[in-house]
Design an enzyme around this catalytic site. Structure first.
Site, PDB file in Angstrom:
ATOM      1  N   CYS A   1      50.638  35.983  31.535  1.00  0.00           N
ATOM      2  CA  CYS A   1      49.846  34.800  31.223  1.00  0.00           C
ATOM      3  C   CYS A   1      48.414  35.252  30.940  1.00  0.00           C
ATOM      4  O   CYS A   1      48.070  36.428  31.118  1.00  0.00           O
ATOM      5  CB  CYS A   1      49.871  33.819  32.399  1.00  0.00           C
ATOM      6  SG  CYS A   1      49.104  34.472  33.908  1.00  0.00           S
TER       7      CYS A   1
ATOM      8  N   HIS B   1      50.482  40.792  41.103  1.00  0.00           N
ATOM      9  CA  HIS B   1      51.613  41.104  41.966  1.00  0.00           C
ATOM     10  C   HIS B   1      52.770  41.713  41.162  1.00  0.00           C
ATOM     11  O   HIS B   1      53.810  41.076  40.942  1.00  0.00           O
ATOM     12  CB  HIS B   1      52.071  39.850  42.727  1.00  0.00           C
ATOM     13  CG  HIS B   1      51.163  39.506  43.868  1.00  0.00           C
ATOM     14  ND1 HIS B   1      51.119  38.266  44.460  1.00  0.00           N
ATOM     15  CD2 HIS B   1      50.250  40.269  44.538  1.00  0.00           C
ATOM     16  CE1 HIS B   1      50.227  38.275  45.442  1.00  0.00           C
ATOM     17  NE2 HIS B   1      49.689  39.474  45.498  1.00  0.00           N
TER      18      HIS B   1
ATOM     19  N   HIS C   1      44.071  36.804  42.078  1.00  0.00           N
ATOM     20  CA  HIS C   1      44.407  35.747  43.037  1.00  0.00           C
ATOM     21  C   HIS C   1      43.184  35.145  43.703  1.00  0.00           C
ATOM     22  O   HIS C   1      43.285  34.108  44.371  1.00  0.00           O
ATOM     23  CB  HIS C   1      45.351  36.305  44.106  1.00  0.00           C
ATOM     24  CG  HIS C   1      46.465  37.104  43.522  1.00  0.00           C
ATOM     25  ND1 HIS C   1      46.462  38.492  43.526  1.00  0.00           N
ATOM     26  CD2 HIS C   1      47.594  36.734  42.881  1.00  0.00           C
ATOM     27  CE1 HIS C   1      47.555  38.921  42.917  1.00  0.00           C
ATOM     28  NE2 HIS C   1      48.249  37.882  42.518  1.00  0.00           N
TER      29      HIS C   1
ATOM     30  N   GLU D   1      46.250  34.150  47.079  1.00  0.00           N
ATOM     31  CA  GLU D   1      45.600  32.986  46.472  1.00  0.00           C
ATOM     32  C   GLU D   1      45.312  31.914  47.522  1.00  0.00           C
ATOM     33  O   GLU D   1      44.208  31.349  47.574  1.00  0.00           O
ATOM     34  CB  GLU D   1      46.473  32.395  45.361  1.00  0.00           C
ATOM     35  CG  GLU D   1      45.847  31.194  44.685  1.00  0.00           C
ATOM     36  CD  GLU D   1      46.720  30.581  43.599  1.00  0.00           C
ATOM     37  OE1 GLU D   1      46.562  29.375  43.339  1.00  0.00           O
ATOM     38  OE2 GLU D   1      47.545  31.311  43.013  1.00  0.00           O
TER      39      GLU D   1
ATOM     40  N   SER E   1      55.605  38.436  44.140  1.00  0.00           N
ATOM     41  CA  SER E   1      55.093  37.578  43.070  1.00  0.00           C
ATOM     42  C   SER E   1      55.628  36.170  43.281  1.00  0.00           C
ATOM     43  O   SER E   1      56.811  35.900  43.066  1.00  0.00           O
ATOM     44  CB  SER E   1      55.525  38.110  41.702  1.00  0.00           C
ATOM     45  OG  SER E   1      55.310  37.146  40.693  1.00  0.00           O
ATOM     46  N   SER E   2      54.757  35.266  43.691  1.00  0.00           N
ATOM     47  CA  SER E   2      55.180  33.896  43.977  1.00  0.00           C
ATOM     48  C   SER E   2      55.823  33.245  42.761  1.00  0.00           C
ATOM     49  O   SER E   2      56.868  32.612  42.862  1.00  0.00           O
ATOM     50  CB  SER E   2      53.974  33.069  44.439  1.00  0.00           C
ATOM     51  OG  SER E   2      54.332  31.732  44.652  1.00  0.00           O
TER      52      SER E   2
ATOM     53  N   SER F   1      53.249  38.174  35.749  1.00  0.00           N
ATOM     54  CA  SER F   1      52.555  39.458  35.924  1.00  0.00           C
ATOM     55  C   SER F   1      53.419  40.639  35.503  1.00  0.00           C
ATOM     56  O   SER F   1      53.174  41.772  35.922  1.00  0.00           O
ATOM     57  CB  SER F   1      52.120  39.616  37.389  1.00  0.00           C
ATOM     58  OG  SER F   1      53.200  39.396  38.266  1.00  0.00           O
TER      59      SER F   1
END
Length: 329
Positions: free
Chosen positions: A14, A49, A87, A139, A235-236, A282
């Site tokens: 992103c 992440h 983050h 974050e 990585s959420s 990511s």
């Protein structure tokens, strides 16, 4: 029709992740040789992440630390550059960096920074803030740290019962940017039942990239018998993508998260005719290419794609880096 791969678009980097990686890359490319023997740049926590991204930057000279006290003091008036990850960080980390005289380059995603600013604004206006996020995630730690006495973190709808506010309390909701839209919907509904006067943020704090990737994965699941999500375990947004894929498949097949092609188990694809593939925000596309190559070796020779929202978002490099370069970006 033969066995096939269905790629999700959009997927991968992103704008916030791309900006953070470019930040460290730019410093590494433009840094001169330090006379004190220190590395060209330190990075607090993982810049994003994804362990492959971190390993690649570390191999080029970036040094990743958990906390600022791991960074040695530079001699004389020299400054050690330190990059804050995408983050974000709490004000206490900012103050510690200032106290130590570090040259801060803040690569916090602008959409995360927006949530930090919202916290400060709502606190000034006398609100208590309910923040939906994952406890311990970088974050969430940074956002709660803006006003820990006024920001109340919850993770799930079940956590709503332990909150205690009076009808006279001004109450507003904020969320971590990388959560699932579906996941937060249940929690928001529970909050609105318990606290009908709670205010929602002016616009959703779930970022455009998270929403777009989840929508694309749902679309892929309509054409696939199982789905592989490329992304690291911490990585959420990658973990959420896997959960969204699993729900969208509704028992028709499995959804799996892998860091790279080496983690794939051929047994996952027994009896499968179509495999959906996407990746977290990511994840470099080279890792997706590796998964596609492995699937081709397993007999999935056709490659199709489904197109979701076209992304045109771009963020400029951090101001401190633009100033160092003596130019505008």
């Amino acid at each position: 029709m033969g066995k096939r791969i269905v790629l999700a678009n959009p997927r991968g980097f992103c704008a916030g992740v791309d900006r953070a990686i470019q930040t460290v890359d730019t410093i590494l490319r433009t840094a001169g040789t330090r006379t004190d023997g220190l590395p060209p740049v330190y990075v607090r926590r993982q810049i994003v992440h994804n362990r492959h991204v971190v390993d690649q930057l570390a191999a080029r000279g970036a040094v990743f630390v958990e906390e600022l006290d791991e960074i040695p003091q530079a001699a004389g008036s020299a400054q050690v550059p330190v990059v804050f990850s995408a983050h974000g960080v709490s004000p206490s980390v900012q103050r510690e960096a200032d106290r130590r005289g570090l040259a801060i380059v803040d690569a916090t995603c602008p959409l995360v920074s927006k949530v930090h600013r919202e916290v400060l604004r709502f606190v000034r206006e006398g609100y208590e803030i309910v923040y939906i996020g994952h406890r311990g995630h970088d974050e969430a730690v940074g956002v709660v740290g803006e006003a820990p006495e006024h920001v109340h973190l919850i993770e799930h709808a079940d956590d709503v019962e332990r909150l205690d506010f009076a009808p006279t309390d001004k109450l507003v909701l904020l969320t971590q940017t990388t959560l699932s839209v579906d996941e937060t919907a249940d929690t928001i509904a529970a909050l609105q039942v318990r606290f009908p006067w709670i205010e929602l943020p002016p616009s959703s704090d779930i970022c455009y990239a998270t929403s777009n990737r989840q929508a694309a994965v749902k679309l892929v699941a309509e054409y696939a018998d199982c789905v592989v999500i490329v992304g690291s375990a911490n990585s959420s947004n990658s973990v959420r993508l896997m959960e969204v894929a699993r729900e969208a498949l509704a028992g028709r097949g499995g959804a799996y998260r892998v860091d790279d092609a080496d983690e794939m188990d051929p047994a996952w694809f027994d009896g499968v005719e179509a495999v959906g593939v996407s990746s977290g925000a990511s994840v470099p596309d080279e890792l997706v290419s590796g998964v596609v190559a492995r699937l081709r070796n397993l007999g999935f020779l056709e490659v199709d794609s489904v197109e979701g929202v076209e992304e045109k978002m771009h963020f400029v490099l951090p101001a401190a880096l633009r100033k160092r370069q003596g130019r505008s970006v």
